[in-house]
Write an enzyme that holds these catalytic residues in place. Structure first.
Site, short mmCIF file in Angstrom:
data_model
loop_
_atom_site.label_atom_id
_atom_site.label_comp_id
_atom_site.label_asym_id
_atom_site.label_seq_id
_atom_site.Cartn_x
_atom_site.Cartn_y
_atom_site.Cartn_z
N HIS A 145 39.38 45.30 34.85
CA HIS A 145 40.84 45.18 35.06
C HIS A 145 41.42 46.17 34.19
CE1 HIS A 145 39.49 40.91 35.68
NE2 HIS A 145 40.36 40.86 36.38
N GLU A 275 40.54 38.40 46.71
CA GLU A 275 39.28 37.42 46.48
C GLU A 275 40.13 36.09 46.15
OE1 GLU A 275 37.60 38.53 42.63
OE2 GLU A 275 37.49 36.48 41.83
N GLU A 311 34.01 34.84 45.74
CA GLU A 311 32.97 34.43 44.52
C GLU A 311 32.58 33.04 44.54
OE1 GLU A 311 35.19 35.74 40.60
OE2 GLU A 311 34.52 33.67 39.81
N HIS A 314 34.27 30.27 43.03
CA HIS A 314 35.88 30.08 43.58
C HIS A 314 35.46 28.88 44.79
CE1 HIS A 314 37.89 33.71 41.43
NE2 HIS A 314 37.24 32.87 40.60
N ASP A 339 31.37 38.20 44.39
CA ASP A 339 31.40 37.99 42.90
C ASP A 339 30.24 36.85 42.45
OD1 ASP A 339 32.98 39.72 42.15
OD2 ASP A 339 34.90 38.53 41.27
N ASP A 350 36.59 26.74 36.17
CA ASP A 350 35.78 28.02 36.66
C ASP A 350 34.77 28.26 35.48
OD1 ASP A 350 35.23 30.07 38.22
OD2 ASP A 350 37.25 31.07 37.89
N ASP A 352 32.00 30.14 35.48
CA ASP A 352 31.31 31.32 35.72
C ASP A 352 29.97 31.76 35.10
OD1 ASP A 352 33.69 32.34 36.98
OD2 ASP A 352 34.70 33.08 35.48
N ASP A 382 30.32 38.45 38.02
CA ASP A 382 31.78 38.12 37.34
C ASP A 382 31.37 36.53 36.78
OD1 ASP A 382 34.29 37.30 36.48
OD2 ASP A 382 35.10 37.39 38.76
C1 XUL Z 1 39.02 35.01 38.04
C2 XUL Z 1 38.18 36.05 38.61
C3 XUL Z 1 38.84 37.42 38.35
C4 XUL Z 1 38.81 38.33 39.33
C5 XUL Z 1 39.21 39.61 39.14
O1 XUL Z 1 38.52 33.55 38.37
O2 XUL Z 1 37.43 35.97 39.38
O3 XUL Z 1 38.20 37.81 37.15
O4 XUL Z 1 37.33 38.67 39.86
O5 XUL Z 1 40.66 39.60 38.68
CO CO Z 2 36.08 37.17 40.30
#
Ligand code: XUL
Ligand code: CO
Length: 479
Positions: A145, A275, A311, A314, A339, A350, A352, A382
């Site tokens: 980012h 996304e 992702e 998600h 992702d 989330d 991750d 991610d």
């Molecule tokens: C947040 C997420 C972000 C996006 C990019 O849940 O996945 O990091 O991948 O903004």
């Molecule tokens: Co992401």
């Protein structure tokens, strides 16, 4: 100075001496406390990850936690090198900005190169650490980012200047092989985006977000990025009582239209990727799964300008499996990138985590193979270390196990395809549609009158078994 203060000072000095001795004895690192040449200079020649070698493939019997057991980049599987199937990427925000903090607690990680600031010097030092990490891990891609890699400014102009300076260094450090898998703009953490960015009720926020995306697209293009991502963390609502949902979604479409036009204007050839995500962390999100995002793109005539970045965590938060959303994206011709992460099935947010489930990875790879790969997309990690994982080497171990999991998924999926019994089971299940009448239906040439005649003639249909348990047996015996 009071006696107690003197003792404290002495103690601190001793501690400092001990830590300097430890540092002197250890291989050099770009530590923040070295008042070091490496702070923001090009003179630093030391390592950020001393003692960590370049990660090599050693095969499944290896017990070396700093080696790949399944990911062998040059090995050809189903006609393509593993590295070309995967196109693995390191996510800068998790790996280099992740601190271990969560809604209940402060940071737990203190990497030796961090000085606790968000300065330009720190941004540059982190960038150097990023490329050493990428080189040692042996991947070709990274994702970022705008605000992860460079500090924000008092003004947009200042923020852009900071970004330019860090991007210039990144360009130099990338060399000729490494490039961004995708770049993106951070349109969710600053308070100005609390009502959303493209869907904010304030036109000045919409304009600010557009300016940020414009700049982030430019730098992604400059760095040779292969894609550009839109994740609208704040594009949604808390209550429909105070929200004009129709107007907000129209604005989101206007925003994407302008982004697609700007991509063409600057000659950026990569994909624009949306996304989907159900909520972050409290909002009802507008593009909350692959199907919703596909419908949105179709409705607003944007379907040819965008693809999706799916992702896994998600997808599961929207009540689907990762495989489901990847298949939905693929069948809509929209699978652009993955992702790669996973959530905790018992924790409803989330988390991750790095993907370590071989079954899930196999399902994902079955879709990726059907898609002919992901290029120009790939697998972006991610994913972040657990709050409790605090050793520098954990950063490597996490990526290695993630890469090995996806690699193992590819190997298993290839085995299933080569063995053929699963595809054959599926083929047989639909073989009645290979008949003359079935083909007419599939060609859109069977009307209801004709079908009624057939139904009368055939009588009560004999309905065969779906053989699900057999399919599961074949699947698990390949793993
Ligand atoms: C947040 C997420 C972000 C996006 C990019 O849940 O996945 O990091 O991948 O903004
Ligand atoms: Co992401």
């Amino acid at each position: 100075m009071m006696e107690a203060q003197k003792i404290l000072l002495l103690l601190l000095l001793c501690l400092n001496l001990v830590s300097s001795l430890v540092i002197a004895g250890a291989p050099p690192t770009c530590a923040a406390n070295l008042d070091s040449k490496c702070a923001d200079s090009d003179e630093w020649k030391g390592e950020f990850f001393p003692g960590i070698p370049k990660i090599k493939y050693e095969g499944p019997s290896s017990k070396n936690h700093l080696a790949f057991k399944w990911y062998n980049p040059e090995e050809v599987i189903l006609g393509k090198k593993m590295k070309d199937w995967m196109r693995f990427s390191v996510a800068f925000w998790h790996t280099f900005r992740g601190t271990g903090s969560d809604p209940f607690g402060v940071p737990t990680k203190s990497w030796p190169w961090e000085d606790g600031t968000n300065s330009m010097a720190m941004a540059k030092r982190r960038m150097r650490a990023n490329f050493e990490f990428i080189d040692k891990l042996g991947v070709d891609f990274w994702c970022f980012h705008d605000r992860d890699i460079a500090p924000d400014g008092e003004t947009l102009k200042e923020a852009n200047a900071n970004l330019d300076e860090v991007v210039a260094l990144a360009k130099e450090l990338q060399g000729t092989k490494v490039r961004p898998l995708w770049g993106t703009a951070q349109l969710f953490s600053h308070p100005r985006y609390m009502h959303g960015a493209a869907t904010s009720s304030e036109v000045a926020v919409y304009a600010y977000a557009a300016a940020q995306v414009k700049k982030a697209m430019e730098v992604t293009h400059y760095l040779g990025g292969e894609n550009y991502v839109f994740w609208g963390g704040r594009e949604g609502y808390q209550s429909l009582l105070n929200t004009d949902m129709g107007r907000e979604i129209d604005h989101m479409a206007n925003f994407f239209e302008s982004a697609a036009a700007y991509k063409k204007k600057i000659g950026f050839k990569g994909n624009l990727l949306i996304e989907p995500k159900p909520q972050e962390p409290t909002k009802h999100q507008y593009d909350w799964d692959a199907a919703t995002a596909a419908n949105f793109l179709r409705k607003y005539g944007l379907i040819n300008d965008f693809k999706l970045n799916i992702e896994c965590n998600h997808a599961t938060l929207s009540g689907h499996s990762c495989h489901h959303d990847i298949e939905t994206a693929r069948l809509n011709g929209l699978l652009g990138n993955i992702d790669a992460n996973t959530g905790d099935p018992q924790v409803g947010w989330d988390t991750d985590q790095f993907l370590t489930d071989i079954g899930e990875a196999t399902l994902i790879m079955l879709s990726v193979i059907k898609n002919g790969g992901l290029a120009p997309g790939g697998f972006n990690f991610d994913a972040k270390l657990r709050r409790e994982s605090t050793d520098v080497e954990d950063l490597f171990i996490a990526h290695i196990v993630g890469m090995d999991t996806v690699a193992r998924g590819l190997r298993t999926a290839a085995k299933l395809i080569e063995d053929g019994s699963l595809p054959e089971l599926v083929r047989k299940r639909y073989q009645s549609f290979d008949s003359e009448i079935g083909q007419k239906i599939e060609a859109g040439k069977a009307d209801f009158e004709m079908l009624e005649k057939k139904a009368m003639e055939w009588g009560e249909p004999k309905v065969p078994s779906a053989k699900q348990e057999l399919a599961e047996m074949i699947f698990q015996s390949a793993i």
